[in-house]
Scaffold this motif. Structure first.
Motif, PDB file in Angstrom:
ATOM      1  N   PHE A  37       0.805  -1.268   0.030  1.00  0.00           N
ATOM      2  CA  PHE A  37      -0.172  -0.115   0.209  1.00  0.00           C
ATOM      3  C   PHE A  37       0.997   1.177  -0.150  1.00  0.00           C
ATOM      4  CE2 PHE A  37      -2.672  -3.558   1.586  1.00  0.00           C
ATOM      5  CZ  PHE A  37      -3.704  -3.384   0.361  1.00  0.00           C
ATOM      6  N   GLY A  38       1.913   1.266   0.848  1.00  0.00           N
ATOM      7  CA  GLY A  38       2.951   2.200   0.436  1.00  0.00           C
ATOM      8  C   GLY A  38       3.430   2.474  -1.020  1.00  0.00           C
ATOM      9  N   MET A  39       3.723   1.431  -1.535  1.00  0.00           N
ATOM     10  CA  MET A  39       4.212   1.390  -2.958  1.00  0.00           C
ATOM     11  C   MET A  39       3.023   1.823  -3.825  1.00  0.00           C
ATOM     12  SD  MET A  39       6.213  -2.267  -2.956  1.00  0.00           S
ATOM     13  CE  MET A  39       6.973  -2.687  -1.641  1.00  0.00           C
ATOM     14  N   LEU A  40       1.814   1.465  -3.680  1.00  0.00           N
ATOM     15  CA  LEU A  40       0.775   1.981  -4.713  1.00  0.00           C
ATOM     16  C   LEU A  40       0.427   3.464  -4.340  1.00  0.00           C
ATOM     17  CD1 LEU A  40      -1.986  -0.777  -3.695  1.00  0.00           C
ATOM     18  CD2 LEU A  40      -0.905  -0.363  -6.137  1.00  0.00           C
ATOM     19  N   VAL A  41       0.485   4.084  -3.195  1.00  0.00           N
ATOM     20  CA  VAL A  41       0.783   5.580  -2.844  1.00  0.00           C
ATOM     21  C   VAL A  41       1.721   6.151  -3.680  1.00  0.00           C
ATOM     22  CG1 VAL A  41       0.680   7.301  -1.133  1.00  0.00           C
ATOM     23  CG2 VAL A  41      -0.971   4.996  -0.797  1.00  0.00           C
ATOM     24  N   LYS A  42       3.118   5.582  -3.158  1.00  0.00           N
ATOM     25  CA  LYS A  42       4.057   6.451  -4.082  1.00  0.00           C
ATOM     26  C   LYS A  42       3.899   6.389  -5.253  1.00  0.00           C
ATOM     27  CE  LYS A  42       9.205   6.986  -3.692  1.00  0.00           C
ATOM     28  NZ  LYS A  42       9.246   7.059  -5.110  1.00  0.00           N
ATOM     29  N   ALA A  43       3.565   5.371  -6.127  1.00  0.00           N
ATOM     30  CA  ALA A  43       3.337   5.219  -7.512  1.00  0.00           C
ATOM     31  C   ALA A  43       2.555   6.273  -8.091  1.00  0.00           C
ATOM     32  CB  ALA A  43       3.197   3.885  -7.940  1.00  0.00           C
ATOM     33  N   LEU A  44       1.196   6.341  -7.363  1.00  0.00           N
ATOM     34  CA  LEU A  44      -0.076   7.263  -7.715  1.00  0.00           C
ATOM     35  C   LEU A  44       0.794   8.505  -7.553  1.00  0.00           C
ATOM     36  CD1 LEU A  44      -2.995   5.141  -5.986  1.00  0.00           C
ATOM     37  CD2 LEU A  44      -2.704   5.752  -8.546  1.00  0.00           C
TER      38      LEU A  44
END
Length: 508
Positions: A168-175
């Motif tokens: 979820f941290g990776m999804l937020v960073k990518a978004l």
């Protein structure tokens, strides 16, 4: 002699004469559009197979799959699949004759490194991020059902969002990177067997973003879509048995084959912010709202598994299909669902619940799947609150009978009391095993001791209709055994409370 699976050997496989389908398209022309997190057996038996069928029609070949993941198992899967050019053998375990399909919908697998995963997620070619990460992968707070902001790994990502360690941290960073560069966001599609899986995923992603950047969280709420979906295909784990089956029966040496039942169902809310493949052309059903379809599956298939699990274990069965060969178990399942499960379901246009229930019974009887009773018995403290307890709450709210559902709980209780001391019976495998056993032992004198495990049952211990039936069933099981209990329910025709003491005077 078995042929090692690779792109070079696909043509060889097609000429071996076995019942094997190989990709009916040029895999060199595929372009990625989906990044799937948690690329295990279920994804390959389900989503990847649907995409393979679509590509075979010559359609939407810019929606191929890239794998990703953060667990050690993901790194092992990446090594296995890389050695065979991302191909997988998927075997449909049909009692009428097994068939195999070499699925070629996957074109890459991101190294199991957070920075590499973020780069792949930020690529505008990726328009759907799908996931099968199991319930434990969502970092849910058991009390609120939302992201657990106190979890150490979530706190670590919030403290240093530039180097996230969770999905979820990776999804937020990518978004955030896509937003900053003016790229559109992706749809996040959960394929996990969770009620309201899209809402759960939305809560986790937005909750993570709120810990990092409230403006970004607001943008995600507005722009990113999280469709709910219902997925269904019984897919056992792969062992040496399955690898040997694929080698012997189909002549394929595959390090990571998948075996599954021939039945597949996928119902998805049609909300995709960056487009989607035309999966409706290969059997996927797109709807405006998926909750009723999801409830149908959870109450008939998943609750069906839960309903037969403990009585099957108590009667000495080890495999699901052999348990379903027992007429008493089949009639118990049928009576419970027809009397107490189906009447509480809202109708769905074009769906025949009775036919669906009959198909579920056929699926449970599939000997080729070789599903185990121990698997169905495991993790009752998480399965029962998802599959059985909501059915009880609905029935109580509608004024419907709950005698059979109370019996299911009594069978679970009795199993928790005796399993660990009974040779050959699957032991209690549950994160709350100690609490369950203690409650089950105490229930012999005070039945509400089991229903009083609040982290599981919450306020159901305060429902007299349920508690009274549970106490009577528990006494009957103790005095006459589990078979007598389910037989009494079957023969009573649903009038349990009025005939109970007549048939078993003094047993309570």
């Amino acid at each position: 002699m078995a042929v090692p699976l690779s792109q070079k050997t696909v043509e060889t496989l097609a000429g071996l004469g076995h019942d094997v389908r190989t990709p009916a398209y040029d895999r060199r022309r595929l372009r990625p559009g989906v990044l799937h997190i948690g690329l295990g057996n279920f994804h390959r038996s389900h989503m990847a197979t649907y995409l393979d069928r679509l590509f075979a029609r010559g359609e939407d070949q810019d929606w191929a799959v890239i794998g990703a993941g953060v667990m050690p198992a993901d790194a092992r899967m990446r090594r296995r699949l890389h050695a065979q050019d991302w191909l997988s053998t998927v075997v449909d375990l049909d009692p009428e004759g097994c068939s195999a399909r070499v699925v070629g919908a996957m074109v890459d697998f991101v190294p199991v490194v957070p920075a590499a995963i973020v780069r792949a997620l930020a690529d505008p070619d990726v328009r759907i991020v799908s996931m099968t990460i199991t319930e434990g992968g969502y970092f849910l707070d058991a009390g609120t059902g939302r992201l657990d902001a106190r979890h150490p790994r979530i706190r670590a990502d919030a403290a240093d969002p530039r180097r996230p360690g969770t999905i979820f941290g990776m999804l937020v960073k990518a978004l955030a990177e896509r937003r900053a560069k003016g790229h559109p966001p992706f749809t996040v599609l959960s394929c996990d067997n969770l009620p309201g899986n899209g809402e759960v995923t939305r809560s986790a992603v937005v909750g993570m973003a709120e810990l990092v950047d409230r403006d970004l969280a607001d943008w995600i709420r507005r722009e990113v879509t999280f469709p709910n979906s219902m997925v269904d295909c019984i897919t056992p784990s792969t062992t040496a048995r399955e690898r040997e089956l694929v080698s012997r029966r189909f002549g394929i040496e595959d390090a990571a084959p998948v075996v599954c039942e021939p039945f597949r169902q996928w119902v998805i809310e049609d909300r995709f912010c960056a487009g989607r493949p035309a999966l409706e052309r290969v059997g996927v059903e797109f709807v405006d709202e998926v909750s009723d379809h999801e409830t149908m599956k959870l109450r008939i298939l998943n609750a069906g598994h839960a309903s037969i699990a403990y009585v099957a274990a108590l009667l000495g069965y080890r495999q699901v299909h052999t348990a379903m060969g027992d007429l008493d178990i089949r009639e118990w399942l049928s009576a419970l669902q027809e009397r107490e499960i189906l009447p509480a379901l809202r109708s769905i246009e074009g769906k025949d619940y009775h036919a669906y229930r009959a198909r579920v019974v056929e699926r449970f009887r599939n000997a080729e799947v070789a599903d185990t009773v121990s698997r169905l018995c495991a993790n009752g403290s998480t399965r029962q609150p998802k599959f059985i307890l909501p059915a009880i709450r609905d029935a109580l709210g509608l004024g419907l009978p709950v005698a059979g559902l109370a019996l299911e709980l009594a069978l679970w209780c009795h199993y928790c009391r005796v399993a660990d001391d009974t040779p050959g019976m699957p032991p209690v495998s549950d994160p709350l095993s100690s609490r369950l056993r203690t409650g089950a032992v105490e229930a012999a004198k005070q039945p509400r001791a089991f229903l009083g495990i609040r982290e599981i049952f919450h306020d159901l211990a305060e429902a007299p209709k349920l508690c009274d039936a549970f106490a009577r069933w528990l006494a009957l099981i103790d005095s006459h055994g589990p078979r007598a209990a389910i037989r009494h329910y079957i023969d009573a025709g649903g009038h349990h409370s009025s005939s109970f003491h007549t048939s078993y005077a003094g047993s309570s």
